[in-house]
Design a protein around this motif. Structure first.
Motif, PDB file in Angstrom:
ATOM      1  N   GLN A 161       0.862  -1.185   0.000  1.00  0.00           N
ATOM      2  CA  GLN A 161       0.000   0.000   0.000  1.00  0.00           C
ATOM      3  C   GLN A 161       0.900   1.236   0.000  1.00  0.00           C
ATOM      4  N   ILE A 162       0.700   2.098  -0.994  1.00  0.00           N
ATOM      5  CA  ILE A 162       1.532   3.293  -1.149  1.00  0.00           C
ATOM      6  C   ILE A 162       0.636   4.526  -1.125  1.00  0.00           C
ATOM      7  N   ILE A 163       0.975   5.486  -0.283  1.00  0.00           N
ATOM      8  CA  ILE A 163       0.208   6.723  -0.183  1.00  0.00           C
ATOM      9  C   ILE A 163       1.150   7.906  -0.392  1.00  0.00           C
ATOM     10  N   GLY A 164       0.793   8.787  -1.330  1.00  0.00           N
ATOM     11  CA  GLY A 164       1.629   9.953  -1.594  1.00  0.00           C
ATOM     12  C   GLY A 164       0.893  11.005  -2.398  1.00  0.00           C
ATOM     13  N   GLU A 165       1.518  12.181  -2.526  1.00  0.00           N
ATOM     14  CA  GLU A 165       0.910  13.262  -3.298  1.00  0.00           C
ATOM     15  C   GLU A 165       1.165  13.071  -4.793  1.00  0.00           C
ATOM     16  N   GLU A 166       2.356  12.600  -5.161  1.00  0.00           N
ATOM     17  CA  GLU A 166       2.708  12.403  -6.568  1.00  0.00           C
ATOM     18  C   GLU A 166       3.090  10.930  -6.767  1.00  0.00           C
ATOM     19  N   THR A 167       2.199  10.184  -7.367  1.00  0.00           N
ATOM     20  CA  THR A 167       2.414   8.732  -7.502  1.00  0.00           C
ATOM     21  C   THR A 167       2.409   8.260  -8.961  1.00  0.00           C
ATOM     22  N   SER A 168       2.404   9.190  -9.918  1.00  0.00           N
ATOM     23  CA  SER A 168       2.307   8.798 -11.327  1.00  0.00           C
ATOM     24  C   SER A 168       3.522   7.984 -11.776  1.00  0.00           C
ATOM     25  N   GLU A 169       4.724   8.339 -11.286  1.00  0.00           N
ATOM     26  CA  GLU A 169       5.928   7.610 -11.673  1.00  0.00           C
ATOM     27  C   GLU A 169       5.919   6.179 -11.134  1.00  0.00           C
ATOM     28  N   ILE A 170       5.399   6.032  -9.925  1.00  0.00           N
ATOM     29  CA  ILE A 170       5.293   4.690  -9.340  1.00  0.00           C
ATOM     30  C   ILE A 170       4.310   3.854 -10.144  1.00  0.00           C
ATOM     31  N   ARG A 171       3.174   4.468 -10.493  1.00  0.00           N
ATOM     32  CA  ARG A 171       2.164   3.762 -11.288  1.00  0.00           C
ATOM     33  C   ARG A 171       2.737   3.337 -12.646  1.00  0.00           C
ATOM     34  N   ARG A 172       3.482   4.227 -13.286  1.00  0.00           N
ATOM     35  CA  ARG A 172       4.094   3.907 -14.574  1.00  0.00           C
ATOM     36  C   ARG A 172       5.093   2.752 -14.429  1.00  0.00           C
ATOM     37  N   PHE A 173       5.899   2.781 -13.372  1.00  0.00           N
ATOM     38  CA  PHE A 173       6.893   1.721 -13.155  1.00  0.00           C
ATOM     39  C   PHE A 173       6.219   0.372 -12.945  1.00  0.00           C
ATOM     40  N   MET A 174       5.157   0.368 -12.147  1.00  0.00           N
ATOM     41  CA  MET A 174       4.465  -0.892 -11.847  1.00  0.00           C
ATOM     42  C   MET A 174       3.806  -1.468 -13.101  1.00  0.00           C
ATOM     43  N   ILE A 175       3.158  -0.623 -13.886  1.00  0.00           N
ATOM     44  CA  ILE A 175       2.391  -1.102 -15.041  1.00  0.00           C
ATOM     45  C   ILE A 175       3.286  -1.385 -16.246  1.00  0.00           C
ATOM     46  N   GLU A 176       4.202  -0.476 -16.560  1.00  0.00           N
ATOM     47  CA  GLU A 176       4.995  -0.596 -17.784  1.00  0.00           C
ATOM     48  C   GLU A 176       6.254  -1.438 -17.607  1.00  0.00           C
ATOM     49  N   ILE A 177       6.851  -1.403 -16.425  1.00  0.00           N
ATOM     50  CA  ILE A 177       8.112  -2.123 -16.205  1.00  0.00           C
ATOM     51  C   ILE A 177       7.879  -3.483 -15.550  1.00  0.00           C
ATOM     52  N   LEU A 178       7.117  -3.492 -14.444  1.00  0.00           N
ATOM     53  CA  LEU A 178       6.865  -4.762 -13.751  1.00  0.00           C
ATOM     54  C   LEU A 178       5.631  -5.486 -14.287  1.00  0.00           C
ATOM     55  N   HIS A 179       4.832  -4.783 -15.095  1.00  0.00           N
ATOM     56  CA  HIS A 179       3.615  -5.368 -15.695  1.00  0.00           C
ATOM     57  C   HIS A 179       2.664  -5.908 -14.618  1.00  0.00           C
ATOM     58  N   LYS A 180       2.442  -5.091 -13.592  1.00  0.00           N
ATOM     59  CA  LYS A 180       1.531  -5.439 -12.505  1.00  0.00           C
ATOM     60  C   LYS A 180       0.345  -4.487 -12.512  1.00  0.00           C
ATOM     61  N   SER A 181      -0.819  -5.012 -12.177  1.00  0.00           N
ATOM     62  CA  SER A 181      -2.003  -4.169 -12.071  1.00  0.00           C
ATOM     63  C   SER A 181      -2.058  -3.541 -10.684  1.00  0.00           C
ATOM     64  N   MET A 182      -2.781  -2.424 -10.591  1.00  0.00           N
ATOM     65  CA  MET A 182      -2.913  -1.709  -9.320  1.00  0.00           C
ATOM     66  C   MET A 182      -4.326  -1.162  -9.198  1.00  0.00           C
ATOM     67  N   THR A 183      -4.685  -0.807  -7.984  1.00  0.00           N
ATOM     68  CA  THR A 183      -5.903  -0.031  -7.761  1.00  0.00           C
ATOM     69  C   THR A 183      -5.492   1.270  -7.078  1.00  0.00           C
TER      70      THR A 183
END
Length: 287
Positions: free
Chosen positions: A201-223
């Protein structure tokens, strides 16, 4: 700095353990190893060139293919070991040290423990030798887009075993196969000693880079959804995902390297059901 030095030390230890397993245990006891090293040993018999040098060449080819097919992010996880391991392999190959055992199966077991332990160390901290696992990712990206990595790797290993039959006898390959089984089990124990899946669980003000890393690099889904901090009364983004231990290490490294300010909560999971390759299927479970 201390953390980076620790990782370098672990990677050097890993290279030494794997090189000892191949040069001082497997070869003196008369059995080859599978994977990229197996291809190199076959080519050594054909050309007379030391297998460690051939291994270096193949590794550099995989490194170049990784850059063009998988991108720079994947290169970062294999670059250091792609250069270091073949060098250590070559150096230890020229040391006249042999661990010869009367029972070849005991030698095979020793090889599996040493090699599996060494490989497991680097995979545990999120790095790779750039061998069969990376080659399988390349094959998936180019040819087997819907296939699972483990099956692609199994198929590639099987092809290499048949290739090795051109030089090695069937009984020697049988020992190599047993050694590979022990290696995989030891490696998995090192990597997944403890929970194999984590709820992150990740909470932050700017999380777009984390979302990009998870989806595009690790190929993991998120909510993700908005949450309000009770103390600050500010709105932030909360993201939830399920990761393997290796993926969690890579995610943690990314957040640290990018200096992203966020709150992270990690919870070990007993089991997860779903369509993802890392999860279990309900239909396969006996409830």
């Amino acid at each position: 700095m201390v953390e980076k030095l620790k990782k370098v030390g672990l990677m050097i230890l890993s290279c030494v353990l794997c090189s000892i397993a191949v040069n001082w245990v497997a070869l003196p006891n008369g059995f080859p190893v599978t994977g990229i090293a197996g291809i190199s040993m076959v080519l050594e018999n054909w050309t007379g060139i030391n297998y460690a040098i051939i291994y270096y060449g193949i590794t550099l080819l995989i490194l170049a293919a990784t850059f063009f097919v998988l991108g720079i992010a994947e290169v970062r996880s294999i670059l250091f070991l792609s250069v270091l391991y073949p060098a250590v392999l070559w150096i230890l190959n020229h040391m006249t040290i042999s661990v010869v055992l009367e029972e070849r199966l005991i030698a095979v077991a020793l090889f599996g423990v040493l090699y599996g332990g060494g490989a497991g160390i680097v995979l545990r901290i999120g790095y790779s030798y750039g061998g069969m696992d990376t080659l399988s990712k390349i094959l998936k990206k180019l040819f087997f887009k819907s296939g699972e990595i483990r099956y692609i790797m199994l198929g590639a290993d099987s092809c290499i075993m048949f290739f090795m039959l051109t030089v090695f006898s069937l009984d020697k390959l049988a020992y190599a196969f047993v050694g590979q089984l022990i290696t995989v089990n030891v490696m998995n124990y090192i990597i997944f000693n403890g929970p194999s899946l984590y709820d992150v669980q990740i909470i932050g003000e700017e999380t777009s880079e984390i979302r990009r890393f998870m989806i595009e690099i690790l190929h993991k889904s998120m909510t993700s959804h908005e949450v309000i901090g009770a103390y600050t009364d500010k709105t932030r983004i909360q993201m939830d995902c399920v990761c393997t231990s290796v993926e969690y290490v890579k995610l943690k490294e990314f957040i640290f390297e990018q200096k992203i300010e966020c709150f992270i909560k990690v919870t070990p999971l007993i089991s997860v059901f779903g369509a993802n390759k890392d999860f279990r299927r309900l239909k396969d479970e006996i409830l």
